[in-house]
Design a protein around this motif. Structure first.
Motif, PDB file in Angstrom:
ATOM      1  N   ARG A 163       0.828  -1.215   0.000  1.00  0.00           N
ATOM      2  CA  ARG A 163       0.000   0.000   0.000  1.00  0.00           C
ATOM      3  C   ARG A 163       0.857   1.257   0.000  1.00  0.00           C
ATOM      4  O   ARG A 163       0.489   2.263  -0.604  1.00  0.00           O
ATOM      5  CB  ARG A 163      -0.960  -0.015   1.177  1.00  0.00           C
ATOM      6  N   SER A 164       2.002   1.200   0.640  1.00  0.00           N
ATOM      7  CA  SER A 164       2.927   2.336   0.602  1.00  0.00           C
ATOM      8  C   SER A 164       3.454   2.538  -0.813  1.00  0.00           C
ATOM      9  O   SER A 164       3.594   3.676  -1.278  1.00  0.00           O
ATOM     10  CB  SER A 164       4.087   2.109   1.564  1.00  0.00           C
ATOM     11  N   GLN A 165       3.731   1.435  -1.495  1.00  0.00           N
ATOM     12  CA  GLN A 165       4.189   1.531  -2.883  1.00  0.00           C
ATOM     13  C   GLN A 165       3.090   2.120  -3.775  1.00  0.00           C
ATOM     14  O   GLN A 165       3.375   2.958  -4.634  1.00  0.00           O
ATOM     15  CB  GLN A 165       4.599   0.161  -3.411  1.00  0.00           C
ATOM     16  N   LEU A 166       1.856   1.698  -3.561  1.00  0.00           N
ATOM     17  CA  LEU A 166       0.746   2.250  -4.337  1.00  0.00           C
ATOM     18  C   LEU A 166       0.589   3.745  -4.079  1.00  0.00           C
ATOM     19  O   LEU A 166       0.318   4.524  -5.009  1.00  0.00           O
ATOM     20  CB  LEU A 166      -0.559   1.523  -3.990  1.00  0.00           C
ATOM     21  N   GLU A 167       0.790   4.145  -2.832  1.00  0.00           N
ATOM     22  CA  GLU A 167       0.712   5.576  -2.505  1.00  0.00           C
ATOM     23  C   GLU A 167       1.833   6.342  -3.202  1.00  0.00           C
ATOM     24  O   GLU A 167       1.609   7.428  -3.751  1.00  0.00           O
ATOM     25  CB  GLU A 167       0.783   5.788  -0.996  1.00  0.00           C
ATOM     26  N   ASP A 168       3.035   5.779  -3.212  1.00  0.00           N
ATOM     27  CA  ASP A 168       4.152   6.424  -3.904  1.00  0.00           C
ATOM     28  C   ASP A 168       3.872   6.560  -5.403  1.00  0.00           C
ATOM     29  O   ASP A 168       4.176   7.592  -6.016  1.00  0.00           O
ATOM     30  CB  ASP A 168       5.446   5.649  -3.680  1.00  0.00           C
ATOM     31  N   GLN A 169       3.300   5.519  -5.988  1.00  0.00           N
ATOM     32  CA  GLN A 169       2.951   5.579  -7.409  1.00  0.00           C
ATOM     33  C   GLN A 169       1.897   6.651  -7.668  1.00  0.00           C
ATOM     34  O   GLN A 169       1.965   7.367  -8.672  1.00  0.00           O
ATOM     35  CB  GLN A 169       2.446   4.219  -7.890  1.00  0.00           C
ATOM     36  N   ALA A 170       0.948   6.773  -6.762  1.00  0.00           N
ATOM     37  CA  ALA A 170      -0.083   7.811  -6.903  1.00  0.00           C
ATOM     38  C   ALA A 170       0.534   9.208  -6.783  1.00  0.00           C
ATOM     39  O   ALA A 170       0.123  10.133  -7.489  1.00  0.00           O
ATOM     40  CB  ALA A 170      -1.184   7.611  -5.864  1.00  0.00           C
ATOM     41  N   LYS A 171       1.529   9.358  -5.907  1.00  0.00           N
ATOM     42  CA  LYS A 171       2.225  10.647  -5.779  1.00  0.00           C
ATOM     43  C   LYS A 171       2.946  10.998  -7.085  1.00  0.00           C
ATOM     44  O   LYS A 171       2.918  12.149  -7.532  1.00  0.00           O
ATOM     45  CB  LYS A 171       3.245  10.602  -4.643  1.00  0.00           C
ATOM     46  N   ILE A 172       3.582  10.004  -7.679  1.00  0.00           N
ATOM     47  CA  ILE A 172       4.296  10.227  -8.937  1.00  0.00           C
ATOM     48  C   ILE A 172       3.308  10.605 -10.040  1.00  0.00           C
ATOM     49  O   ILE A 172       3.557  11.529 -10.821  1.00  0.00           O
ATOM     50  CB  ILE A 172       5.128   8.985  -9.309  1.00  0.00           C
ATOM     51  N   ALA A 173       2.181   9.887 -10.104  1.00  0.00           N
ATOM     52  CA  ALA A 173       1.170  10.191 -11.120  1.00  0.00           C
ATOM     53  C   ALA A 173       0.624  11.607 -10.939  1.00  0.00           C
ATOM     54  O   ALA A 173       0.435  12.330 -11.927  1.00  0.00           O
ATOM     55  CB  ALA A 173       0.039   9.169 -11.050  1.00  0.00           C
ATOM     56  N   LEU A 174       0.395  12.016  -9.698  1.00  0.00           N
ATOM     57  CA  LEU A 174      -0.092  13.369  -9.432  1.00  0.00           C
ATOM     58  C   LEU A 174       0.953  14.395  -9.865  1.00  0.00           C
ATOM     59  O   LEU A 174       0.619  15.402 -10.493  1.00  0.00           O
ATOM     60  CB  LEU A 174      -0.422  13.545  -7.950  1.00  0.00           C
ATOM     61  N   SER A 175       2.189  14.131  -9.557  1.00  0.00           N
ATOM     62  CA  SER A 175       3.258  15.056  -9.936  1.00  0.00           C
ATOM     63  C   SER A 175       3.338  15.208 -11.456  1.00  0.00           C
ATOM     64  O   SER A 175       3.478  16.321 -11.973  1.00  0.00           O
ATOM     65  CB  SER A 175       4.588  14.550  -9.377  1.00  0.00           C
ATOM     66  N   LYS A 176       3.238  14.095 -12.168  1.00  0.00           N
ATOM     67  CA  LYS A 176       3.285  14.155 -13.639  1.00  0.00           C
ATOM     68  C   LYS A 176       2.082  14.907 -14.199  1.00  0.00           C
ATOM     69  O   LYS A 176       2.225  15.695 -15.148  1.00  0.00           O
ATOM     70  CB  LYS A 176       3.334  12.743 -14.218  1.00  0.00           C
ATOM     71  N   ALA A 177       0.915  14.672 -13.625  1.00  0.00           N
ATOM     72  CA  ALA A 177      -0.290  15.368 -14.093  1.00  0.00           C
ATOM     73  C   ALA A 177      -0.183  16.869 -13.842  1.00  0.00           C
ATOM     74  O   ALA A 177      -0.562  17.682 -14.696  1.00  0.00           O
ATOM     75  CB  ALA A 177      -1.528  14.791 -13.413  1.00  0.00           C
ATOM     76  N   GLN A 178       0.339  17.248 -12.677  1.00  0.00           N
ATOM     77  CA  GLN A 178       0.507  18.665 -12.377  1.00  0.00           C
ATOM     78  C   GLN A 178       1.527  19.308 -13.312  1.00  0.00           C
ATOM     79  O   GLN A 178       1.333  20.437 -13.771  1.00  0.00           O
ATOM     80  CB  GLN A 178       0.939  18.847 -10.925  1.00  0.00           C
TER      81      GLN A 178
END
Length: 146
Positions: A16-31
């Motif tokens: 779940r921590s890895q999934l959260e990290d992936q979501a952070k990366i996706a948010l950063s790319k979208a921004q």
């Protein structure tokens, strides 16, 4: 000697921590995509303003006038498409933010469970240790001889 605490769902928590990290990366790319697109729109708006000023301020031949008006129309069309694309990118950022919030909530839920189980483990180990001390004291107790 108390036995160490072992959380059975450590692998799930790690996942779940890895999934959260992936979501952070996706948010950063979208921004970043949204910021880049905003810069592109600013450039288009600046070019459009410049061409409109050029159209208003200079005397042009019919061919140059037609060409400039066509260019301005194309810039306006590109700007309208760009604004639509910006709405899509902003929606992507919003979706990524919601996904990150959900992932963080899932991870925090497991961390809270881990903390609760660890506290319960410590309390149980302390209770067992105290029971051992009580048993030892009972066995060693010798009543005074009268």
């Amino acid at each position: 000697m108390p036995r160490p605490f072992r959380f059975n769902l450590d692998k799930v928590l790690e996942y779940r921590s890895q999934l959260e990290d992936q979501a952070k990366i996706a948010l950063s790319k979208a921004q970043q995509a949204l910021r880049d697109h905003d810069r592109f729109l600013e450039m288009l708006e600046g070019d459009l303003d410049l061409q409109r000023e050029k159209l208003a301020s200079t005397a042009l031949s019919a061919a140059e006038l037609w060409l400039l008006r066509s260019y301005i129309q194309r810039l306006e069309h590109d700007l309208a498409l760009g604004r639509q694309r910006r709405i899509e990118l902003a929606q992507d950022v919003h979706n990524c933010r919601e996904e990150l919030a959900a992932r963080a909530k899932d991870r925090k839920l497991l961390e809270k469970l881990k903390e609760t189980q660890a506290a319960r483990h410590v309390a149980e180990e302390n209770r067992k240790e105290q029971a051992g001390f009580d048993e030892m004291a009972t066995l060693r107790y010798q009543p005074p001889v009268v």
